[in-house]
Design a protein around this motif. Structure first.
Motif, PDB file in Angstrom:
ATOM      1  N   ILE A  24       2.248 -97.118  33.346  1.00 21.77           N
ATOM      2  CA  ILE A  24       2.962 -96.494  34.944  1.00 21.77           C
ATOM      3  C   ILE A  24       3.195 -98.100  35.651  1.00 21.77           C
ATOM      4  CG2 ILE A  24       2.945 -95.172  36.563  1.00 21.77           C
ATOM      5  CD1 ILE A  24       0.596 -93.632  35.066  1.00 21.77           C
ATOM      6  N   GLY A  25       2.666 -99.009  35.020  1.00 17.20           N
ATOM      7  CA  GLY A  25       2.418-100.224  36.669  1.00 17.20           C
ATOM      8  C   GLY A  25       4.001-100.617  35.745  1.00 17.20           C
ATOM      9  N   TYR A  26       4.305-100.904  35.007  1.00 12.49           N
ATOM     10  CA  TYR A  26       5.722-101.641  34.165  1.00 12.49           C
ATOM     11  C   TYR A  26       7.135-100.658  34.656  1.00 12.49           C
ATOM     12  CZ  TYR A  26       8.709-102.417  30.869  1.00 12.49           C
ATOM     13  OH  TYR A  26      10.159-102.555  29.899  1.00 12.49           O
ATOM     14  N   GLU A  27       6.523 -99.635  34.029  1.00 13.22           N
ATOM     15  CA  GLU A  27       7.535 -98.306  34.548  1.00 13.22           C
ATOM     16  C   GLU A  27       7.978 -98.423  36.045  1.00 13.22           C
ATOM     17  OE1 GLU A  27       9.443 -97.475  32.254  1.00 13.22           O
ATOM     18  OE2 GLU A  27       7.596 -97.446  30.836  1.00 13.22           O
ATOM     19  N   LEU A  28       7.411 -98.506  37.006  1.00 10.35           N
ATOM     20  CA  LEU A  28       7.051 -98.787  37.939  1.00 10.35           C
ATOM     21  C   LEU A  28       8.009 -99.986  38.248  1.00 10.35           C
ATOM     22  CD1 LEU A  28       3.861 -96.612  39.933  1.00 10.35           C
ATOM     23  CD2 LEU A  28       6.800 -96.045  39.545  1.00 10.35           C
ATOM     24  N   ALA A  29       7.685-101.252  37.833  1.00 10.21           N
ATOM     25  CA  ALA A  29       7.945-102.385  38.013  1.00 10.21           C
ATOM     26  C   ALA A  29       9.839-102.479  37.314  1.00 10.21           C
ATOM     27  CB  ALA A  29       7.141-103.498  37.431  1.00 10.21           C
ATOM     28  N   SER A  30      10.015-102.193  36.347  1.00 11.75           N
ATOM     29  CA  SER A  30      11.112-101.487  36.421  1.00 11.75           C
ATOM     30  C   SER A  30      12.208-100.855  37.187  1.00 11.75           C
ATOM     31  CB  SER A  30      11.172-101.065  34.640  1.00 11.75           C
ATOM     32  OG  SER A  30      10.454-101.715  33.599  1.00 11.75           O
ATOM     33  N   THR A 186       4.588 -94.612  55.675  1.00 10.71           N
ATOM     34  CA  THR A 186       4.090 -93.724  54.378  1.00 10.71           C
ATOM     35  C   THR A 186       3.295 -93.804  53.263  1.00 10.71           C
ATOM     36  OG1 THR A 186       5.702 -93.900  53.663  1.00 10.71           O
ATOM     37  CG2 THR A 186       6.478 -92.623  55.493  1.00 10.71           C
ATOM     38  N   VAL A 187       2.321 -92.836  53.016  1.00 10.94           N
ATOM     39  CA  VAL A 187       1.214 -93.260  52.150  1.00 10.94           C
ATOM     40  C   VAL A 187       1.704 -91.954  51.617  1.00 10.94           C
ATOM     41  CG1 VAL A 187      -0.860 -93.869  51.263  1.00 10.94           C
ATOM     42  CG2 VAL A 187      -0.200 -94.590  53.459  1.00 10.94           C
ATOM     43  N   THR A 188       1.656 -92.294  49.949  1.00  9.18           N
ATOM     44  CA  THR A 188       2.187 -91.702  48.873  1.00  9.18           C
ATOM     45  C   THR A 188       0.272 -91.569  47.326  1.00  9.18           C
ATOM     46  OG1 THR A 188       4.248 -91.261  49.326  1.00  9.18           O
ATOM     47  CG2 THR A 188       3.164 -90.407  47.233  1.00  9.18           C
ATOM     48  N   VAL A 189       0.086 -90.578  47.795  1.00  8.43           N
ATOM     49  CA  VAL A 189      -0.629 -90.662  46.410  1.00  8.43           C
ATOM     50  C   VAL A 189      -0.011 -90.265  45.160  1.00  8.43           C
ATOM     51  CG1 VAL A 189      -1.341 -88.559  47.216  1.00  8.43           C
ATOM     52  CG2 VAL A 189      -2.952 -90.479  45.911  1.00  8.43           C
ATOM     53  N   GLY A 226       6.875 -90.321  40.205  1.00  5.86           N
ATOM     54  CA  GLY A 226       6.183 -91.119  41.170  1.00  5.86           C
ATOM     55  C   GLY A 226       7.072 -91.610  42.579  1.00  5.86           C
ATOM     56  N   TYR A 227       7.797 -92.347  41.968  1.00 10.55           N
ATOM     57  CA  TYR A 227       9.058 -93.520  42.789  1.00 10.55           C
ATOM     58  C   TYR A 227       9.520 -92.243  43.941  1.00 10.55           C
ATOM     59  CZ  TYR A 227      12.625 -96.638  43.401  1.00 10.55           C
ATOM     60  OH  TYR A 227      13.894 -97.756  44.301  1.00 10.55           O
ATOM     61  N   ARG A 228      10.082 -90.914  43.184  1.00 10.44           N
ATOM     62  CA  ARG A 228      11.424 -90.137  44.007  1.00 10.44           C
ATOM     63  C   ARG A 228      10.514 -89.590  45.149  1.00 10.44           C
ATOM     64  NH1 ARG A 228      13.347 -86.649  39.025  1.00 10.44           N
ATOM     65  NH2 ARG A 228      15.394 -88.441  38.759  1.00 10.44           N
TER      66      ARG A 228
END
Length: 277
Positions: A24-30, A186-189, A226-228
């Motif tokens: 997930i971390g790699y995909e978020l970085a992308s 803002t904080v998102t979980v 998660g990004y959205r």
């Protein structure tokens, strides 16, 4: 659709992502790189992190600061923060994604691994949030994405410590999201369900009813949802209709029954000592 790409005439904002070398971390970085943000990528796997850094630089032309750091070390958060302060890098998006699990009966599992898990999943996440949220609040803008799990919504026999750390992340994130209302921060979980990754094999869970033969959401989809949610300022994001229904349903079932159900889903015919990841 994703939010519109940033205006490149304005100074680029920076996203710090832990556990950025895979999953997930790699995909978020992308996604952040594709949308034109500068990146600070943190992971303890130096070679894998270097590969990701080179890939995203080549593909998107991203400005990336690579930090190799073992987040199970209590000094890691302050070292990361101090390095970025010295480089005059402001963090506009903090993504606390790094974490790992451990499978087996609590009486038999390795204490050292579990203490490291508490440090990474819980203490380092809290420390990183404390350090960077203070600066965000002073600037009047910023976003935090903490990665929890649907494990946060119930106790988890055979992964007792892991489930408990994710429950903390959920509660902590919801509380500070409320405290920061009106500050521009803002904080998102993010609470994904079982996700396609090496996690289940490494922890020894591949043959459990929870995992075996099940179609799981892929990391790219989880990251996208998660990004959205982060960009839409949502507090709790649970990818997948089934996962959202289950997370809500457990609130109305006696806790003892939920706990028994989770154990049945996670139990193997014979359980060896868990393996940490």
């Amino acid at each position: 659709m994703f939010p519109k790409k940033i205006d490149h005439k304005q100074p680029k904002k920076t996203a710090l992502i832990t556990g950025a070398a895979a999953g997930i971390g790699y995909e978020l970085a992308s996604i952040f790189a594709r949308d034109g943000y500068n990146l600070v990528l943190v992971d303890k796997n130096e070679q894998q992190l270097a590969n990701v850094t080179n890939e995203l630089k080549s593909k998107f032309g991203s400005l990336i600061t690579m930090i190799t750091k073992d987040l199970s070390l209590p000094t890691s958060s302050l070292e990361i923060y101090s390095q970025l302060q010295a480089a005059s890098i402001n963090v506009d998006f903090l993504v606390n994604n790094a974490g790992f699990g451990h499978y087996g009966f609590f009486a038999d599992t390795d204490l050292t691994s579990e203490l490291d898990m508490l440090q990474v999943n819980l203490v380092t996440l809290t420390h990183m949030t404390k350090l960077f949220v203070r600066d965000m609040a002073k600037r009047g803008q910023g976003k935090v994405l903490n990665v929890a799990s649907t494990a946060a919504f119930q106790p988890g026999p055979l992964m007792a410590v892991y489930f408990a750390t994710k429950a903390y992340v959920l509660s902590f994130s919801q509380a500070i999201a409320n405290e920061l209302e009106g500050t521009g921060v803002t904080v998102t979980v993010l609470c994904p369900g079982p996700t396609e990754s090496a996690f289940h094999v490494t922890t020894g869970m591949a043959e459990t009813e929870l995992v075996k033969g099940k179609k799981m959401m892929d990391a790219a989809t989880v990251a996208r949802v998660g990004y959205r949610g982060l960009m839409a300022n949502k507090t709790v994001v649970i990818p997948g209709v089934k996962n959202r229904i289950l997370a809500e349903t457990v609130r109305f079932i006696p806790r003892s029954l939920v706990t028994k159900f989770v154990r049945n889903m996670q139990e193997l015919p014979s359980i060896d000592e868990g393996a940490s990841i």
